[in-house]
Design a protein around this motif. Structure first.
Motif, PDB file in Angstrom:
ATOM      1  N   SER A 390      39.675  36.195  38.404  1.00 58.39           N
ATOM      2  CA  SER A 390      38.740  36.706  37.401  1.00 58.39           C
ATOM      3  C   SER A 390      38.932  38.206  37.279  1.00 58.39           C
ATOM      4  O   SER A 390      39.192  38.900  38.263  1.00 58.39           O
ATOM      5  CB  SER A 390      37.294  36.385  37.787  1.00 58.39           C
ATOM      6  OG  SER A 390      36.956  36.987  39.010  1.00 58.39           O
ATOM      7  N   ARG A 391      38.793  38.691  36.055  1.00 61.45           N
ATOM      8  CA  ARG A 391      38.966  40.119  35.799  1.00 61.45           C
ATOM      9  C   ARG A 391      38.131  40.520  34.598  1.00 61.45           C
ATOM     10  O   ARG A 391      38.083  39.807  33.595  1.00 61.45           O
ATOM     11  CB  ARG A 391      40.428  40.460  35.546  1.00 61.45           C
ATOM     12  CG  ARG A 391      40.624  41.834  34.928  1.00 61.45           C
ATOM     13  CD  ARG A 391      42.084  42.174  34.727  1.00 61.45           C
ATOM     14  NE  ARG A 391      42.716  42.464  35.994  1.00 61.45           N
ATOM     15  CZ  ARG A 391      43.954  42.935  36.091  1.00 61.45           C
ATOM     16  NH1 ARG A 391      44.666  43.158  35.017  1.00 61.45           N
ATOM     17  NH2 ARG A 391      44.474  43.183  37.264  1.00 61.45           N
ATOM     18  N   GLU A 392      37.487  41.667  34.721  1.00 58.93           N
ATOM     19  CA  GLU A 392      36.820  42.269  33.582  1.00 58.93           C
ATOM     20  C   GLU A 392      37.267  43.720  33.477  1.00 58.93           C
ATOM     21  O   GLU A 392      37.196  44.475  34.439  1.00 58.93           O
ATOM     22  CB  GLU A 392      35.299  42.199  33.695  1.00 58.93           C
ATOM     23  CG  GLU A 392      34.604  42.760  32.457  1.00 58.93           C
ATOM     24  CD  GLU A 392      33.139  42.432  32.388  1.00 58.93           C
ATOM     25  OE1 GLU A 392      32.519  42.685  31.329  1.00 58.93           O
ATOM     26  OE2 GLU A 392      32.600  41.915  33.385  1.00 58.93           O
ATOM     27  N   ASN A 421      36.497  45.508  25.624  1.00 55.53           N
ATOM     28  CA  ASN A 421      36.015  44.774  26.783  1.00 55.53           C
ATOM     29  C   ASN A 421      36.779  43.453  26.851  1.00 55.53           C
ATOM     30  O   ASN A 421      36.691  42.629  25.938  1.00 55.53           O
ATOM     31  CB  ASN A 421      34.505  44.529  26.667  1.00 55.53           C
ATOM     32  CG  ASN A 421      33.923  43.919  27.924  1.00 55.53           C
ATOM     33  OD1 ASN A 421      34.454  42.970  28.473  1.00 55.53           O
ATOM     34  ND2 ASN A 421      32.799  44.463  28.373  1.00 55.53           N
ATOM     35  N   GLU A 422      37.523  43.279  27.951  1.00 52.97           N
ATOM     36  CA  GLU A 422      38.315  42.055  28.126  1.00 52.97           C
ATOM     37  C   GLU A 422      37.877  41.353  29.401  1.00 52.97           C
ATOM     38  O   GLU A 422      37.793  41.967  30.466  1.00 52.97           O
ATOM     39  CB  GLU A 422      39.808  42.383  28.204  1.00 52.97           C
ATOM     40  CG  GLU A 422      40.681  41.145  28.321  1.00 52.97           C
ATOM     41  CD  GLU A 422      42.155  41.493  28.444  1.00 52.97           C
ATOM     42  OE1 GLU A 422      42.977  40.875  27.751  1.00 52.97           O
ATOM     43  OE2 GLU A 422      42.481  42.401  29.244  1.00 52.97           O
ATOM     44  N   ARG A 423      37.604  40.051  29.275  1.00 53.85           N
ATOM     45  CA  ARG A 423      37.191  39.256  30.432  1.00 53.85           C
ATOM     46  C   ARG A 423      38.067  38.015  30.532  1.00 53.85           C
ATOM     47  O   ARG A 423      38.289  37.308  29.547  1.00 53.85           O
ATOM     48  CB  ARG A 423      35.731  38.837  30.289  1.00 53.85           C
ATOM     49  CG  ARG A 423      35.175  38.130  31.535  1.00 53.85           C
ATOM     50  CD  ARG A 423      33.774  37.619  31.280  1.00 53.85           C
ATOM     51  NE  ARG A 423      33.773  36.562  30.268  1.00 53.85           N
ATOM     52  CZ  ARG A 423      32.672  36.115  29.647  1.00 53.85           C
ATOM     53  NH1 ARG A 423      31.525  36.662  29.913  1.00 53.85           N
ATOM     54  NH2 ARG A 423      32.759  35.142  28.764  1.00 53.85           N
ATOM     55  N   LYS A 425      38.964  34.529  33.109  1.00 58.09           N
ATOM     56  CA  LYS A 425      38.676  33.675  34.256  1.00 58.09           C
ATOM     57  C   LYS A 425      39.687  32.529  34.263  1.00 58.09           C
ATOM     58  O   LYS A 425      39.784  31.783  33.294  1.00 58.09           O
ATOM     59  CB  LYS A 425      37.251  33.113  34.195  1.00 58.09           C
ATOM     60  CG  LYS A 425      36.160  34.160  34.386  1.00 58.09           C
ATOM     61  CD  LYS A 425      34.772  33.518  34.390  1.00 58.09           C
ATOM     62  CE  LYS A 425      33.686  34.567  34.600  1.00 58.09           C
ATOM     63  NZ  LYS A 425      32.324  33.959  34.602  1.00 58.09           N
TER      64      LYS A 425
END
Length: 798
Positions: A390-392, A421-423, A425
């Motif tokens: 996971s990364r934000e 803003n990039e998310r 999972k």
């Protein structure tokens, strides 16, 4: 539970374990040490009974029992090698075995290869090199000690493997590696037989960053062995189109506990390796590491880079259920955080590097491996795994107005802290199984299958229109005379949940029609649900032994690589993507000059099809319009450590070009670095001191030809420049070269040891340029790269 409470809990647990091991260690009466291990047949994993184990320089030795186990006791403290002899098998030398008083040194399984070549009065011996009969083309291996001693690596496996032929790295800035003109994302990475490509920290923190992270998630000494294949690997492996790297985490010592505490410039680390005390015949290996780069960046004058920090908690349990069954469990938890604020921008030269970043990233892996011997000719291995990532990432920009070269006041600063803003999972569940059977000494078969289920959640949000000052003629612009790009939220914003499964199976036969000839033929089948495509990938390799020391080999095969999850999620469903295809052709020569000195030479050609192309910077759409080729030669001379001296000399020549089918013809790939040269040498003076040095040269990275446009907004009060790319990768950055040195010192005090090292990357401080970052405020480029980086550390071992 907050981070501070977790920190306190971990330290308390480590203190309790430390006391336990300290007491148990002092309870041992024997001042001398012991060596134990197991000898097996490499292909079938069957135990070898009656193998002779010799400890040169002593009168000690042993013979393996019915389960292949051996034990040598009452050995004085020091560094040893063992020689293994067994009739019908290639003799093997295992060097670099450290014996510590009162402890048992546990050697993981050593596999011997059959010697079916009979020459008059000649015994074939690979000496200090392992022979892998199923991979006749060149392959290379680093042991745990070789990784540790590699100068400039600071124990990082991915910085150490830059010494392998055909491998290109950034000269110190990144730990990611590329092979034979391909990119870091094109390599298969297996951790204890589990696919786990996200093995580095601080990857892609910036929007213009080269792919690849800065640091390995594996602490020094955690990887027992690294096996590398630059291409032509068999049908057993698939999913990537360039190379194969197999990493095995060190098993826990089932006989003697060891506790290590470690401190260096970056942070601290604690390890436990020993019996579980909970289950019989079970060893644990636990590593906890915390690193914070803020201080070391300040030390080398790079505070403007930001504030990176990360944790790594890695666990492995190995249980020998019976002589024929072995099971291991693995767990990895690696969170990280990276921030770049106004304080960092203030420290940048001219305040031109104005990007703000807030990134949080977590990598998790759990897995199980079970191996069972089936009779006396084969084995079955099953692997279960679950991984998640996971990364934000939140990106912003600061606008600092400079007046008369003065330090900007508060009124001169404006910023947007949430432009993008990039998310992400990612969740993966998989099971793989393989079965090996040897019909006789001339024919064997390996078959297996793997099923993988993937879930991917992706969200990209751009708050408002943003300006990009780098473009080329293919990029979309509302006005052709406009000398910059505008990215609009409606073209960028994306949110998607994707689920799919992949299925693969393979079978390969190894046939030896005559004693000197080995042929391995394989076929791999793959199905990818996301595009409903089926692929068949044939592979073949041939090895011919000219004599007892020299062999010729050749290999060919087709390799397919699917798009990554982010590309699948952001691409239009109407634009169905295929897998990239690479066809390998390889021929090589291998010559053992002595038992510990090997010369290899390998030439290769790769044909590339269906390459992913990103034609427009203002859109996330990809296509499979690209194609290309790569060719080159790798030459290597390796002197393994057997007594005191070790070294390595490599030279690689590589050319790689792509064509995006856009009318602009072929261009050098991003990782087309024509020449690489590595010279490594080391000397172990005694059981306490070791010195090593490595000098490496590489051609510079390709870079674009361009034109600079001035005052693109026709507003002198808001002066901005832009960069128009006129010819992709037509130029080249300056060549890279650096000298690395490492000094290791170990001192044993009764029942504990003090270990320290000094590792200096790029001793003479040459700036190895990785990129030229365009500055829209000045119209100039800022060279980014890595200069000198000293690291030193202290470890206490109980």
């Amino acid at each position: 539970m907050n981070l501070n409470k977790q920190h306190i809990l971990i330290k308390n647990l480590l203190f309790a374990v430390c006391m336990l091991i300290y007491v148990s260690t002092f309870a041992q009466a024997n001042n001398n040490g012991r060596i134990c291990g197991r000898i097996i047949e490499q292909a079938t994993k069957q135990p070898l009974t009656g193998a002779n184990i010799i400890l040169p320089g002593t009168d000690r030795g042993s013979t393996t029992d019915v389960d292949g186990n051996f034990f040598i006791g009452n050995i004085e403290e020091g560094i040893y090698k063992i020689e293994i002899h067994f009739i019908g098998y290639i003799n093997y030398i295992k060097p670099d075995i450290r014996v510590v008083r009162g402890k048992t040194t546990y050697i993981e399984e050593i596999g011997l290869s059959q010697d079916i070549i009979e020459f008059k009065a000649v015994t074939i011996s690979a000496g200090a090199f392992e022979e892998d009969k199923d991979v006749p083309v060149s392959s290379f291996k680093y042991t745990r000690q070789e990784i540790r001693r590699n100068p400039g690596a600071a124990g990082d496996i991915f910085r150490a493997i830059e010494s392998f032929p055909g491998v290109s790295t950034s000269g110190g800035k990144f730990s990611a590696f590329s092979v034979r003109g391909a990119g870091p994302q094109d390599n298969i990475i297996l951790v204890d037989n589990i696919p786990f490509p996200r093995v580095t920290h601080l990857e892609g923190g910036r929007e213009d960053e080269n792919p690849g992270g800065r640091f390995s998630i594996f602490a020094p000494g955690l990887i027992e062995s690294a096996k590398f294949h630059a291409g032509g690997f068999p049908a057993q492996y698939g999913g990537k189109r360039a190379s194969l790297l197999k990493l095995d985490i060190k098993e826990g010592n089932r006989f003697t506990p060891t506790l290590q505490g470690y401190v260096d410039l970056l942070g601290w680390e604690a390890n436990y390796n020993g019996p579980s005390y909970l289950l019989n015949n079970t060893g644990f290996n636990i590593s906890v590491r915390q690193q914070d780069l803020k201080n070391v960046l300040a030390l080398v004058g790079q505070e403007d880079q930001g504030h990176p920090s990360f944790w790594d908690i890695i666990f492995k349990s190995t249980t020998e259920i019976s002589p024929s069954q072995k099971i291991s469990l693995i767990g990895i938890y690696s969170p990280e955080k990276f921030t770049r604020t106004l304080d960092n921008i203030y420290k940048s030269k001219g305040y031109n590097d104005n990007q703000m970043i807030d990134l949080e990233d977590t990598k998790i892996l759990t897995g199980l491996n079970w191996r069972c011997l089936t009779g006396d000719r084969g084995f079955l291995q099953t692997t279960l795994y679950h991984s998640r990532f996971s990364r934000e990432t939140i990106l912003g920009k600061a606008d600092i107005r400079i007046k008369d070269s003065q330090v900007p006041a508060q009124d001169d600063i404006s910023y947007r802290d949430n432009i993008l803003n990039e998310r992400q999972k990612h969740y993966f569940y998989g099971i793989k199984t393989e079965y090996y059977y040897s019909f006789n000494s001339f024919l064997s078969c390996l078959a297996g299958s793997e099923w993988q289920y993937a879930f991917f959640n992706y969200r990209l949000r751009q708050s408002k229109s943003d300006t990009t000052y780098i473009f080329d003629g293919n990029d979309f612009r509302m006005d052709a005379q406009q000398k910059y790009l505008v990215t609009y939220p409606e073209l960028v914003n994306s949110e998607k949940d994707s689920r799919w499964y992949n299925l693969s199976s393979y079978i390969q036969f190894t046939f030896k029609p005559i004693n000197t000839l080995s042929i391995t033929q394989g076929l791999r089948y793959m199905y990818f649900e996301y595009n409903n495509h089926h692929y068949i990938a044939p592979r073949i390799s041939i090895k011919y032994d000219i004599n007892s020391k020299t062999a010729l080999s050749t290999a060919a095969g087709i390799y397919y690589q699917p798009p990554d999850e982010r590309t699948i999620a952001t691409n239009s469903p109407k634009n169905e993507l295929k897998n990239e295809e690479s066809v390998h052709f390889i021929a090589g020569l291998k010559r053992y000059l002595t038992d510990d000195l090997k010369l290899t030479c390998e030439v290769y050609y790769k044909e590339l099809n269906n390459l992913l192309v990103h034609p427009n910077r203002v859109s996330l759409t990809y296509s499979n319009d690209g194609y290309g080729w790569a060719s080159g030669i790798d030459v290597s001379l390796i002197k393994r450590f057997v007594s005191h001296f070790y070294g390595q000399v490599n030279y690689s020549y590589c050319r790689s070009e792509h064509n995006d089918n856009d009318g602009n013809g072929y261009y050098p790939t991003d990782f087309n670095r024509t020449h690489y040269f590595t010279f490594l040498a080391g000397y172990e003076f005694n059981k306490e001191w070791n010195f090593s040095a490595k000098w490496r040269y590489a051609s510079g990275y390709p870079t674009d030809a361009y034109n600079i446009h001035t005052d693109v907004f026709n507003n002198p009060e808001y002066l901005r420049y832009s960069k128009e790319i006129t010819d992709k990768n037509a130029l080249r950055l300056p060549d890279q070269h650096n000298l690395n040195i490492r000094i290791d010192y170990r001192r044993q005090f009764n029942y504990f040891a003090l270990v320290t090292y000094l590792d200096i990357l790029n001793v003479y401080g040459h700036l190895n340029v990785v990129e030229e970052r365009f500055l829209e405020r000045t119209g100039k480029h800022e060279e980014k790269g890595f200069e000198m980086m000293p690291t030193f550390g202290l470890r206490v071992e109980l």
